[in-house]
Write a protein that holds these residues in place. Sequence first.
Motif, PDB file in Angstrom:
ATOM      1  N   LYS A   1       0.838  -1.214   0.000  1.00 37.50           N
ATOM      2  CA  LYS A   1       0.000   0.000   0.000  1.00 37.50           C
ATOM      3  C   LYS A   1       0.867   1.256   0.000  1.00 37.50           C
ATOM      4  O   LYS A   1       0.605   2.210  -0.721  1.00 37.50           O
ATOM      5  N   LYS A   2       1.902   1.245   0.826  1.00 39.89           N
ATOM      6  CA  LYS A   2       2.745   2.432   0.982  1.00 39.89           C
ATOM      7  C   LYS A   2       3.488   2.787  -0.311  1.00 39.89           C
ATOM      8  O   LYS A   2       3.764   3.959  -0.580  1.00 39.89           O
ATOM      9  N   LEU A   3       3.824   1.778  -1.116  1.00 41.69           N
ATOM     10  CA  LEU A   3       4.638   2.013  -2.320  1.00 41.69           C
ATOM     11  C   LEU A   3       3.812   1.948  -3.611  1.00 41.69           C
ATOM     12  O   LEU A   3       4.362   1.945  -4.708  1.00 41.69           O
ATOM     13  N   ALA A   4       2.481   1.913  -3.453  1.00 41.75           N
ATOM     14  CA  ALA A   4       1.607   1.736  -4.630  1.00 41.75           C
ATOM     15  C   ALA A   4       1.727   2.870  -5.644  1.00 41.75           C
ATOM     16  O   ALA A   4       1.424   2.693  -6.825  1.00 41.75           O
ATOM     17  N   HIS A   5       2.197   4.060  -5.189  1.00 43.36           N
ATOM     18  CA  HIS A   5       2.324   5.181  -6.140  1.00 43.36           C
ATOM     19  C   HIS A   5       3.519   4.994  -7.079  1.00 43.36           C
ATOM     20  O   HIS A   5       3.602   5.647  -8.113  1.00 43.36           O
ATOM     21  N   ILE A   6       4.450   4.086  -6.711  1.00 38.82           N
ATOM     22  CA  ILE A   6       5.642   3.897  -7.551  1.00 38.82           C
ATOM     23  C   ILE A   6       5.327   2.994  -8.744  1.00 38.82           C
ATOM     24  O   ILE A   6       5.782   3.225  -9.854  1.00 38.82           O
ATOM     25  N   MET A   7       4.525   1.951  -8.506  1.00 33.97           N
ATOM     26  CA  MET A   7       4.191   1.013  -9.586  1.00 33.97           C
ATOM     27  C   MET A   7       3.000   0.150  -9.173  1.00 33.97           C
ATOM     28  O   MET A   7       2.692   0.038  -7.994  1.00 33.97           O
ATOM     29  N   PRO A   8       2.351  -0.503 -10.153  1.00 35.80           N
ATOM     30  CA  PRO A   8       1.233  -1.377  -9.805  1.00 35.80           C
ATOM     31  C   PRO A   8       1.722  -2.599  -9.010  1.00 35.80           C
ATOM     32  O   PRO A   8       2.884  -3.005  -9.151  1.00 35.80           O
ATOM     33  N   ASN A   9       0.837  -3.169  -8.187  1.00 32.90           N
ATOM     34  CA  ASN A   9       1.190  -4.402  -7.481  1.00 32.90           C
ATOM     35  C   ASN A   9       0.142  -5.484  -7.761  1.00 32.90           C
ATOM     36  O   ASN A   9      -0.809  -5.263  -8.503  1.00 32.90           O
ATOM     37  N   HIS A  10       0.366  -6.648  -7.155  1.00 30.67           N
ATOM     38  CA  HIS A  10      -0.446  -7.823  -7.496  1.00 30.67           C
ATOM     39  C   HIS A  10      -1.833  -7.866  -6.855  1.00 30.67           C
ATOM     40  O   HIS A  10      -2.598  -8.786  -7.104  1.00 30.67           O
TER      41      HIS A  10
ATOM     42  N   ALA B   1     -12.135 -18.751   5.072  1.00 27.79           N
ATOM     43  CA  ALA B   1     -11.562 -17.398   5.005  1.00 27.79           C
ATOM     44  C   ALA B   1     -11.110 -16.936   6.390  1.00 27.79           C
ATOM     45  O   ALA B   1     -10.015 -16.386   6.556  1.00 27.79           O
ATOM     46  N   LYS B   2     -11.948 -17.198   7.385  1.00 25.64           N
ATOM     47  CA  LYS B   2     -11.659 -16.768   8.761  1.00 25.64           C
ATOM     48  C   LYS B   2     -10.354 -17.370   9.274  1.00 25.64           C
ATOM     49  O   LYS B   2      -9.554 -16.706   9.930  1.00 25.64           O
ATOM     50  N   ALA B   3     -10.126 -18.634   8.916  1.00 26.46           N
ATOM     51  CA  ALA B   3      -8.946 -19.346   9.420  1.00 26.46           C
ATOM     52  C   ALA B   3      -7.638 -18.794   8.844  1.00 26.46           C
ATOM     53  O   ALA B   3      -6.584 -18.884   9.474  1.00 26.46           O
ATOM     54  N   ILE B   4      -7.693 -18.211   7.641  1.00 26.09           N
ATOM     55  CA  ILE B   4      -6.436 -17.792   6.994  1.00 26.09           C
ATOM     56  C   ILE B   4      -6.396 -16.312   6.622  1.00 26.09           C
ATOM     57  O   ILE B   4      -5.479 -15.865   5.933  1.00 26.09           O
ATOM     58  N   GLU B   5      -7.392 -15.518   7.096  1.00 29.01           N
ATOM     59  CA  GLU B   5      -7.500 -14.132   6.598  1.00 29.01           C
ATOM     60  C   GLU B   5      -6.248 -13.298   6.823  1.00 29.01           C
ATOM     61  O   GLU B   5      -5.954 -12.389   6.058  1.00 29.01           O
ATOM     62  N   LYS B   6      -5.476 -13.592   7.883  1.00 30.64           N
ATOM     63  CA  LYS B   6      -4.296 -12.762   8.160  1.00 30.64           C
ATOM     64  C   LYS B   6      -3.053 -13.224   7.413  1.00 30.64           C
ATOM     65  O   LYS B   6      -2.031 -12.550   7.438  1.00 30.64           O
ATOM     66  N   ARG B   7      -3.127 -14.396   6.780  1.00 33.00           N
ATOM     67  CA  ARG B   7      -1.934 -14.903   6.089  1.00 33.00           C
ATOM     68  C   ARG B   7      -2.154 -15.107   4.589  1.00 33.00           C
ATOM     69  O   ARG B   7      -1.303 -15.637   3.901  1.00 33.00           O
ATOM     70  N   ALA B   8      -3.330 -14.687   4.099  1.00 28.10           N
ATOM     71  CA  ALA B   8      -3.642 -14.929   2.683  1.00 28.10           C
ATOM     72  C   ALA B   8      -4.072 -13.648   1.979  1.00 28.10           C
ATOM     73  O   ALA B   8      -4.686 -12.778   2.582  1.00 28.10           O
ATOM     74  N   VAL B   9      -3.727 -13.562   0.696  1.00 21.23           N
ATOM     75  CA  VAL B   9      -4.169 -12.424  -0.123  1.00 21.23           C
ATOM     76  C   VAL B   9      -4.604 -12.930  -1.498  1.00 21.23           C
ATOM     77  O   VAL B   9      -4.086 -13.932  -2.001  1.00 21.23           O
ATOM     78  N   VAL B  10      -5.580 -12.230  -2.071  1.00 21.29           N
ATOM     79  CA  VAL B  10      -6.033 -12.544  -3.426  1.00 21.29           C
ATOM     80  C   VAL B  10      -5.194 -11.716  -4.395  1.00 21.29           C
ATOM     81  O   VAL B  10      -5.151 -10.485  -4.281  1.00 21.29           O
ATOM     82  N   VAL B  11      -4.518 -12.394  -5.321  1.00 24.32           N
ATOM     83  CA  VAL B  11      -3.575 -11.689  -6.207  1.00 24.32           C
ATOM     84  C   VAL B  11      -3.864 -11.966  -7.679  1.00 24.32           C
ATOM     85  O   VAL B  11      -4.483 -12.973  -8.023  1.00 24.32           O
ATOM     86  N   LYS B  12      -3.359 -11.053  -8.510  1.00 22.31           N
ATOM     87  CA  LYS B  12      -3.487 -11.233  -9.961  1.00 22.31           C
ATOM     88  C   LYS B  12      -2.576 -12.368 -10.417  1.00 22.31           C
ATOM     89  O   LYS B  12      -1.489 -12.552  -9.878  1.00 22.31           O
ATOM     90  N   LYS B  13      -3.020 -13.051 -11.456  1.00 20.69           N
ATOM     91  CA  LYS B  13      -2.155 -14.053 -12.083  1.00 20.69           C
ATOM     92  C   LYS B  13      -1.186 -13.285 -12.980  1.00 20.69           C
ATOM     93  O   LYS B  13      -1.603 -12.532 -13.858  1.00 20.69           O
ATOM     94  N   LEU B  14       0.092 -13.434 -12.750  1.00 25.03           N
ATOM     95  CA  LEU B  14       1.103 -12.691 -13.504  1.00 25.03           C
ATOM     96  C   LEU B  14       2.115 -13.667 -14.099  1.00 25.03           C
ATOM     97  O   LEU B  14       2.248 -14.793 -13.628  1.00 25.03           O
TER      98      LEU B  14
END
Length: 288
Positions: free
Chosen positions: A60-69, A84-97
């Motif tokens: 979030k802090k560096l999002a102005h420099i370039m796009p992220n996943h 979702a509840k069991a893993i919400e703090k260790r998981a993120v939904v990301v783009k396929k790159l």
Amino acid sequence: MSEISLKKVYSGKVRDLYEIDSRRMLMVASDRLSAFDVILDNPIPGKGEILTQISNFWFKKLAHIMPNHFTGDTVYNVLPEHEAKAIEKRAVVVKKLTPVKVEAIVRGYLAGSGWKDYQKNGSVCGIKLPEGMKEAQQLPEVIFAPSTKAAVGDHDENISFEECERIIGKELAAEVRAKAIQLYTEAAEYAKSRGIIICDTKFEFGLDENGTLTLMDEVLTPDSSRFWPADQYQVGTNPPSFDKQFVRDWLEQSGWNKKAPAPEVPSDVIQKTVDKYLEALNLLTEES
């Protein structure tokens, strides 16, 4: 770790990837710890959650420099609520790159393999440095030091910038270098204001369907970077760090040959490592 109903498509040293659809994946950070490219038998409790929170902060802090996943979705958009509840703090939904085939390592100080290189031939990754530099000294300017991505269990190899251009092309290599240095420089300045020196770090990049360079994987965590406490920094000695250095130092002294399997790491070393990860998270993200 709890069961996830999505199809697992990749298991790395630390992260597991699950397929959501043709455009998105679920990335889950485990508590696994790898040192010297070997996954240790002893996990670090809570590490996946701490690393994910640190990474999310930097993305979030560096999002102005370039796009992220990030896609903007949460785990609750793609999983049943109990999962979702069991893993919400260790998981993120990301783009396929499409991953860029080099690791972007940026060095701001002379340490680790860079210091070893310098002692041997006065340079780091083929970049000549002034004579008489000391261990942990700040470099005259930030160095981009690419390496090849190794398969799990193999060692990454440092390469020259020319070799990097050969692997990914001149234009992309130049963009990766410029963005990596910009990300590191801005992050290092902020971290210093919070009492942390970022000695060096590793970024991973991918290309989206339009060929746009995108920051992915993890960012500026104690796993992908060397964090030093600013109040204990002294040129000429390697400062105690916020990362898995406790484990690495213990392994170095254990006489282990750095091939799997690794020896059992004592619980007090593991606890010290957890405490350091937490301290880094709190220093970086707590409101000043």
